[in-house]
Design a protein around this motif. Structure first.
Motif, PDB file in Angstrom:
ATOM      1  N   ILE A   1      -3.823   8.542  -4.714  1.00  0.00           N
ATOM      2  CA  ILE A   1      -4.269   7.336  -5.423  1.00  0.00           C
ATOM      3  C   ILE A   1      -4.258   7.501  -6.946  1.00  0.00           C
TER       4      ILE A   1
ATOM      5  N   CYS B   1       0.860  -1.187   0.000  1.00  0.00           N
ATOM      6  CA  CYS B   1       0.000   0.000   0.000  1.00  0.00           C
ATOM      7  C   CYS B   1       0.894   1.234   0.000  1.00  0.00           C
TER       8      CYS B   1
ATOM      9  N   THR C   1      -2.884   4.789  -9.622  1.00  0.00           N
ATOM     10  CA  THR C   1      -3.847   3.962 -10.361  1.00  0.00           C
ATOM     11  C   THR C   1      -4.231   4.546 -11.713  1.00  0.00           C
TER      12      THR C   1
ATOM     13  N   CYS D   1      -5.015  13.450  -2.138  1.00  0.00           N
ATOM     14  CA  CYS D   1      -5.030  12.021  -2.466  1.00  0.00           C
ATOM     15  C   CYS D   1      -3.977  11.647  -3.509  1.00  0.00           C
TER      16      CYS D   1
ATOM     17  N   PHE E   1      -0.679   4.612   0.189  1.00  0.00           N
ATOM     18  CA  PHE E   1      -1.664   5.689   0.276  1.00  0.00           C
ATOM     19  C   PHE E   1      -1.191   6.846   1.151  1.00  0.00           C
TER      20      PHE E   1
ATOM     21  N   GLN F   1     -12.475   2.577  -6.432  1.00  0.00           N
ATOM     22  CA  GLN F   1     -12.040   3.811  -5.794  1.00  0.00           C
ATOM     23  C   GLN F   1     -13.180   4.815  -5.794  1.00  0.00           C
TER      24      GLN F   1
ATOM     25  N   CYS G   1       0.710  -0.783  -4.855  1.00  0.00           N
ATOM     26  CA  CYS G   1       0.699   0.680  -4.952  1.00  0.00           C
ATOM     27  C   CYS G   1       2.041   1.329  -4.642  1.00  0.00           C
TER      28      CYS G   1
END
Length: 433
Positions: A155, A51, A159, A153, A53, A190, A85
């Motif tokens: 993400i 992860c 992604t 964010c 994040f 998401q 990620c």
């Protein structure tokens, strides 16, 4: 080190778990013994699905890799690979800093891991996997990526833009899961609410949910990670009218102050947020809303925080989590804002809002005493069978504890349970016949 054993360790969210489950099946199809999150990591191949994040998640991922690098050095494991990620976001840096790792793969190129090991990767198996959850429920991703670009964010950096899976592929995956005995589908993305806008020309979440509900063997469908802006309100009628769709919605709101929502680039105001929640509760009576809130974002004043507390008191979320802002490199906030809320203030605000929610959650649970709920039983634990109502997602929400002294129940089956006691985090009940 065990020859012909693959150990996969998953960190982070349930979306990562789905990828790990698909990789497990690919290795199993190549003749390996596969294990997920084993107590002792001894495989000839070990894969860490990371992860990336926020700070705490990145730290956990790095620490896990370092521990396994040491295990490799000591001969306890064979090859060590990293995917997910963190390596999508920091691959070049990780290659430099962690030469002990045999290969890094991102969020989407993990099939190359099999190719690099001279193993077969079967595209036909991509809608199938080895379940690591209890056999009666599974997570199903309906999209990858995100188009929202909220200030805080990271993400989208990992992604990329939103990409909806086809309805046919999602249906195929659900049918395969039902054949394995799955009865409860946890839909993931998401941003669920953007589903279909990219490849069908408009929101298709409601239609997709109806199509999944029509599959024989599906008993419950639960929706995770909605976005308030451009919320597809046609899903509300489906939730209210179809008994297979749980009266549950996970929708991260982050804040309520219009000042903060603008800084966060959420494209919605305080008034619009209140109106949306009112409409959801009117159209789906009894719905349980789960949300996530953020404290300490750059620019958050004491007045903004007090407005957030008032919001929590007024709305009385059935389920709520919160976290402190993390200044993530590459994000809009990192590039344009100063991280100006001191860490101790962030933590104080986090503690305050969670204490407030704890009292609300206890009151909401207490109101369930004496009522009967449909409950699915997940597992045995000590003196209890542990299950959930339709208002509870696995691992993050309340559980229903049924004493073994009251008789035997089967894991993965539904029962009518009368709640006899309640505390902040759990309900206690007896099966009614």
């Amino acid at each position: 080190m065990r020859k012909n054993e693959i150990d996969i360790i998953t960190l982070g969210c349930s979306k990562n778990l789905v990828d790990s489950e698909k990789l497990l099946l690919q290795f199993k199809n190549n003749g390996y013994t596969v294990k997920h999150d084993p107590k002792r990591v001894v495989g000839e191949v070990v894969v860490v699905n990371t992860c990336g994040f926020i700070g705490d998640a990145k730290e956990e991922s790095i620490n896990t890799i370092l521990e396994l690098a040491e295990a490799k050095k000591n001969g306890q494991i064979g090859k060590l690979f990293v995917m997910g990620c963190l390596s999508e976001r920091y691959r070049n840096e990780l290659i430099q800093e962690l030469p002990e790792v045999d290969g890094f793969y991102g969020k989407f190129d993990w099939p190359k891991l099999l190719v690099d090991l001279h193993k077969n990767f079967d595209k036909e198996l991509l809608t199938q996997r080895v379940l690591t959850t209890p056999s009666h429920y599974a997570y199903v991703k309906i999209a990858e990526g995100c188009n929202r670009h909220c200030s805080y964010c990271a993400i989208p950096l990992m992604t990329g833009p939103h990409r909806s899976l086809s309805m046919e592929d999602v249906e195929s995956e659900v049918r395969n899961l039902v054949k394995q005995g799955v009865r409860e589908i946890q839909l993931l993305a998401q941003d669920l609410t953007f589903y279909g806008r990219d490849n069908y020309g408009g929101s298709k979440l409601a239609e997709l949910v109806e199509r999944i509900a029509a599959i024989d063997g599906v008993d419950w469908i639960r929706l995770h990670y909605a976005y308030p802006y451009q919320f597809p309100k046609d899903i509300l009628a489906v939730m209210n009218d179809n008994p297979k769709v749980c009266a549950y919605l996970d929708m991260a709101l982050q804040h309520i102050s219009t000042h903060m929502l603008q800084l966060m680039r959420r494209h919605i105001t305080s008034e619009e947020t209140y109106a949306l929640i009112q409409e959801i509760r009117e159209k789906v009576p009894g719905i349980h809303l789960r949300t996530t809130l953020m404290v300490g974002h750059p620019g958050e004043t004491e007045a903004d925080f007090q407005e957030l507390k008032t919001f929590v008191e007024k709305i009385r979320f059935e389920r709520m989590g919160a976290f402190a802002y993390s200044h993530e490199e590459g994000t809009y906030a990192y590039q344009h804002y100063k991280d100006d809320v001191p860490e101790e203030v962030k933590q104080q605000r986090l503690n305050e809002i969670m204490a407030l929610q704890e009292g609300i959650a206890a009151e909401i649970n207490a109101q369930k005493v004496g009522k009967i709920f449909k409950v699915i039983v997940d597992r045995e634990e000590g003196d209890y069978y542990v299950g959930r109502t339709e208002y509870d997602s696995p691992e993050v929400d309340c559980e229903v504890l049924i004493s073994k002294n009251d008789g035997i129940v089967e894991i993965g089956q539904f029962y009518s349970v009368k709640v006899t006691e309640a505390d902040v985090f759990d309900l206690y009940g007896k099966v009614t016949h």
